[in-house]
Design an enzyme around this catalytic site. Structure first.
Site, PDB file in Angstrom:
ATOM      1  N   ASP A   1       0.789  -1.144   0.025  1.00 29.05           N
ATOM      2  CA  ASP A   1      -0.048   0.000  -0.181  1.00 29.05           C
ATOM      3  C   ASP A   1       0.769   1.235   0.011  1.00 29.05           C
ATOM      4  O   ASP A   1       0.325   2.369   0.406  1.00 29.05           O
ATOM      5  CB  ASP A   1      -0.915   0.033   1.153  1.00 29.05           C
ATOM      6  CG  ASP A   1      -1.598  -1.234   1.429  1.00 29.05           C
ATOM      7  OD1 ASP A   1      -2.411  -1.747   0.402  1.00 29.05           O
ATOM      8  OD2 ASP A   1      -1.798  -1.907   2.446  1.00 29.05           O
TER       9      ASP A   1
ATOM     10  N   LYS B   1       2.512   2.120  -5.322  1.00 29.72           N
ATOM     11  CA  LYS B   1       3.235   1.654  -6.244  1.00 29.72           C
ATOM     12  C   LYS B   1       2.418   1.874  -7.483  1.00 29.72           C
ATOM     13  O   LYS B   1       2.868   2.220  -8.759  1.00 29.72           O
ATOM     14  CB  LYS B   1       3.576   0.119  -6.118  1.00 29.72           C
ATOM     15  CG  LYS B   1       4.207  -0.351  -4.986  1.00 29.72           C
ATOM     16  CD  LYS B   1       4.813  -1.793  -4.982  1.00 29.72           C
ATOM     17  CE  LYS B   1       3.587  -2.512  -4.516  1.00 29.72           C
ATOM     18  NZ  LYS B   1       2.809  -2.327  -3.210  1.00 29.72           N
TER      19      LYS B   1
ATOM     20  N   GLY C   1      -3.909  -4.975  -4.518  1.00 30.95           N
ATOM     21  CA  GLY C   1      -4.634  -4.063  -5.088  1.00 30.95           C
ATOM     22  C   GLY C   1      -3.902  -2.767  -5.278  1.00 30.95           C
ATOM     23  O   GLY C   1      -3.339  -2.255  -4.287  1.00 30.95           O
ATOM     24  N   HIS C   2      -3.816  -2.148  -6.530  1.00 31.95           N
ATOM     25  CA  HIS C   2      -3.127  -1.040  -6.885  1.00 31.95           C
ATOM     26  C   HIS C   2      -4.093  -0.051  -7.493  1.00 31.95           C
ATOM     27  O   HIS C   2      -4.821  -0.217  -8.222  1.00 31.95           O
ATOM     28  CB  HIS C   2      -2.151  -1.310  -8.067  1.00 31.95           C
ATOM     29  CG  HIS C   2      -1.037  -2.023  -7.542  1.00 31.95           C
ATOM     30  ND1 HIS C   2      -0.111  -2.506  -8.657  1.00 31.95           N
ATOM     31  CD2 HIS C   2      -0.285  -2.466  -6.619  1.00 31.95           C
ATOM     32  CE1 HIS C   2       1.002  -3.150  -7.802  1.00 31.95           C
ATOM     33  NE2 HIS C   2       0.654  -3.194  -6.860  1.00 31.95           N
TER      34      HIS C   2
ATOM     35  N   GLN D   1       2.103  -6.438  -3.398  1.00 33.82           N
ATOM     36  CA  GLN D   1       2.578  -6.613  -1.815  1.00 33.82           C
ATOM     37  C   GLN D   1       3.845  -5.841  -1.746  1.00 33.82           C
ATOM     38  O   GLN D   1       4.035  -4.755  -2.376  1.00 33.82           O
ATOM     39  CB  GLN D   1       2.371  -7.942  -1.250  1.00 33.82           C
ATOM     40  CG  GLN D   1       0.991  -8.547  -1.111  1.00 33.82           C
ATOM     41  CD  GLN D   1       0.668  -9.590  -2.138  1.00 33.82           C
ATOM     42  OE1 GLN D   1       1.416 -10.062  -3.078  1.00 33.82           O
ATOM     43  NE2 GLN D   1      -0.657  -9.610  -2.540  1.00 33.82           N
TER      44      GLN D   1
END
Length: 430
Positions: A18, A21, A45-46, A230
């Site tokens: 988080d 990225k 999740g991006h 991650q």
């Protein structure tokens, strides 16, 4: 033998994920011909802002918004067909491009997440017989474990005449086991039918030996960016085990998972926040408890992109960052969310740990460490309207000093500073 140019860059997170990225990849994507996701699954999740709308990518690489980029879902990724279908459908509603799917190339060696795996997660997370990890319950761990046990199916198996039989055999066996254990599930026919239906979309995508495509592209001097999900402290070997993810998250994993020689790696970007967060259980020595943590959580929108779970908040951890930079060989740092700390009188930074009465400037944050007492340095805070900052010369002196201190401590230059969540809110410092 001709030496290929070094033309694959790698981007990874340096904390517990988080870090921002996706935003950074979105910013630099136009420089690349291919962006390749190398690990994890729909548990990642991006978040990216596209046309002023926040979009969360879970499996697709972050270059999907650009028509000229080939987006590789690499061999080290595990794919849940229904999640991939939902993600493509979501993007199709935002991107008026009939050729959206042509931007996606899937490794035929990537493993499939079967529909019973998520229910194993649910059972183990809720059972007193198992360690509670705090997973996203997407079945990622069971996919990787079945992969290692050589009991799983891969993308290329969808074209085998035995695929339907093999899948049904695996999930029906697991279904009976889960039923016996008392886990609630929909009917077996529903699980099987939905999975096979969603596989039909996956079959329509470009499926290939992506390691060959990547190496051919690099041989022809194409630029490739390897994108990690991650972050370092969640690496299955080097993270805060057992509260980690199920794949390798460090830069070296990009070469293994994508099938690219480390001799072809050029830049390694590492992203870190100006503070720390993590989701779920596990060691977190610089954690902030109370109203200040609540305030920073709200100001920083620190809630899981997928699960919406509130993230735990902590101060910047220099010993852990040194460890992450060492593991990854980071050449360029990207610092995000300094704007969230705006208005504070002083900013605590952990510079060392006292571990078993010994002072350490580098820490692996092992969950078995008996005592990890942070040693703090307090730096002057800043108070400035970040929306008005467009270049490095406009940064307040206190923030410039904060950045210089971090660079000196980590012996690594900060290449970019994020000043907000949108793509354009990024300053090039070097």
């Amino acid at each position: 033998m001709n030496q290929q140019n070094k033309s694959m860059d790698i981007l990874i997170g340096l904390q517990w994920g988080d870090e921002g990225k996706g935003k950074f990849i979105d910013l630099i994507s136009q420089e690349y011909d291919m962006i390749a996701r190398f690990n994890g699954g729909a548990n990642a999740g991006h978040s990216i802002y596209h046309n002023n709308q926040r979009v969360t990518l879970k499996i697709l690489p972050s270059g999907i918004f650009y028509p000229h980029i080939k987006n590789i879902i690499g061999t080290g990724v595990v794919i849940e067909p229904s999640a991939l279908k939902a993600e493509i459908d979501q993007l199709q509603s935002l991107i008026s491009d009939a050729d959206l799917r042509k931007r996606i190339i899937v490794s035929k060696k990537a493993h499939l997440v079967l529909p019973t795996y998520g229910y194993w997660d649910m059972y183990q997370e809720e059972s007193a017989l198992y360690r509670t990890i705090g997973t996203t319950k997407n079945g990622i761990a069971h996919t990787y474990s079945s992969k290692i046990l050589r009991q799983n199916v891969r993308v290329e198996d969808m074209f085998s005449k035995d695929f339907n039989t093999d899948v049904f055999q695996i999930i029906s066996r697991q279904y009976r086991e889960l039923q016996y254990l008392g886990q609630k599930m929909p009917s077996l026919d529903e699980l099987y039918g939905n999975f096979m239906r969603d596989c039909e979309l996956l079959k329509q995508l470009h499926i290939a030996d992506t390691e060959v495509l990547l190496n051919e592209a690099l041989k022809n001097n194409k630029k490739v960016l390897a994108e990690g999900a991650q972050a370092t402290m969640l690496d299955i070997d080097h993270g805060t085990y057992p509260y980690v993810t199920s794949s390798h998250t460090i830069a070296a994993a990009a070469c293994v998972s994508l099938g690219v020689s480390p001799r072809l790696v050029d830049k390694i970007y590492g992203v870190t926040k100006a503070y720390c967060t993590r989701v779920g259980h596990g060691i977190f020595p610089t954690e902030i408890i109370g109203s200040l943590a609540d305030d920073l959580r709200v100001r920083g929108a620190e809630f899981g992109s997928n699960t919406k779970r509130p993230r735990r908040i902590g101060w910047l951890d220099i010993p852990a960052l040194k460890y992450a930079i060492m593991l990854n060989g980071v050449t360029h740092l990207i610092l995000t969310k300094a704007d969230i700390l705006n208005g504070m009188a002083q900013i605590p930074v952990c510079t060392h740990y006292e571990i078993n009465k010994q002072r350490s400037s580098l820490a692996s944050l092992s969950s078995t460490t008996d005592e990890m007492k942070p040693i703090w340095k307090y730096l002057p805070g800043w108070d400035v309207p970040f929306a008005q900052i467009s270049d490095a010369t406009q940064l307040p002196n206190e923030l410039t000093a904060f950045l210089s201190f971090i660079e000196q401590e980590l012996d690594t230059p900060i290449k970019y500073l994020s000043t907000g969540p949108k793509r354009e809110e990024m300053i090039n410092l070097v």
